[in-house]
Design a protein around this motif. Sequence first.
Motif: not given
Ligand SMILES: [Mg+2]
Length: 367
Positions: A43, A158-159
């Motif tokens: 991240s 991000d995810e």
């Molecule tokens: Mg992360």
Amino acid sequence: MSFVDIKKVNKYYDSFHILKDLSLSINKGEFIVFLGPSGSGKSTLLRVIAGLEQIKSGSVILDGEDITTKAPYKRNVSMVFQSYALYPHMNVEKNISYGLKNLGVPKEEINKRVSDVADMLEIKNYLNRKPQALSGGQRQRVAIGRAVVHEPKLFLFDEPLSNLDAKLRIKMRYEIKKLHTSLKITSIYVTHDQIEAMTMGDKILLINEGKVMQYGTPEELYNHPVNIFVADFIGSPSMNMFETFIKDDTLQTKCESIKIKLKNCESIKNKNIILGIRGEHLSINKHNTEKDLSFNLKVDMLENLGAHAYMYLEIPSSKDPINVRIDSRDKKRVNIGEYTNIYVDANSIYLFDKETEMFIGFLEEFI
Ligand SMILES: [Mg+2]
Ligand SMILES: Nc1ncnc2c1ncn2[C@@H]1O[C@H](COP(=O)(O)OP(=O)(O)OP(=O)(O)O)[C@@H](O)[C@H]1O
């Protein structure tokens, strides 16, 4: 020159060195997955590209322009977060159009773009609803719509699917890939789920402790892991690993019955070697190759997955059992607690240096 060039990026939080001399190049239109364990820096690297984090040294180049110090909203980059981050008091239509309005895009243009995106993502029927009246999958679609509507140079995810149930994840994974195939916008997708990485990525960047472990196609990482970390991280269940030692010209484990005579082994003599074999390269049937090796081991456990099953076998002197993938139809041929012959083709046995953890070669090259 590549479309995105990350050059020797170093990022610290206080005295913690989070990204270590990290470099990477991405071609236009590629779908790149950042993969790695929790806390590895995925991240952070994505946020550096988005402009949400300052770096100590290095540079970020996008489409030939150095954007290292450019403000996030001027980068022409759109980000989709795990938490959706929708505005709760705005309906779907306003959530999607809000950013464009702020940029001063004319009203007709905004209406057209919102309508196109709503069609594409099949959210037309929800345009007047507020986010709390949507399911998780629908909210994530709105968040993607809000990013797409900007027609960015680069998409950052991000995810985005972590909050969805297993079935919906597979559906959304498919939709995101389809969206990428039609829009061809260069995309970076962060996940710690290796199945997601293998199925979605044109290339995978595998990171550990802020360093690149390997960058390549899913096939390269799976079939040609450069070190033990990659071999262990990619594949489920993990690659079987045993510690062995090369004494003179014989590779031996602590288990007396496993000894393999080697030739051409000058370079690895008297070394500790980790031997790696994937479960699908082990079999209860002979491979009928000249270099077939066989071991007689005790069956500890069977795990049925429908189309195939995993058999776990005890290895004398090792605390971890080895996994062997078998066809479900072969299940009746093995019984828990009994010994069975396991065959392995030497072509598929990986050798790693225990000290440096680097890949040395395939066993077949040495016998
Ligand atoms: Mg992360
Ligand atoms: N604001 C911050 N201040 C201090 N340390 C931070 C901060 N943000 C992240 N870190 C640390 O930086 C490291 C990398 O974090 P990052 O969020 O990039 O990991 P990640 O790979 O995305 O992990 P996850 O899969 O859990 O999301 C972690 O050790 C984390 O604790």
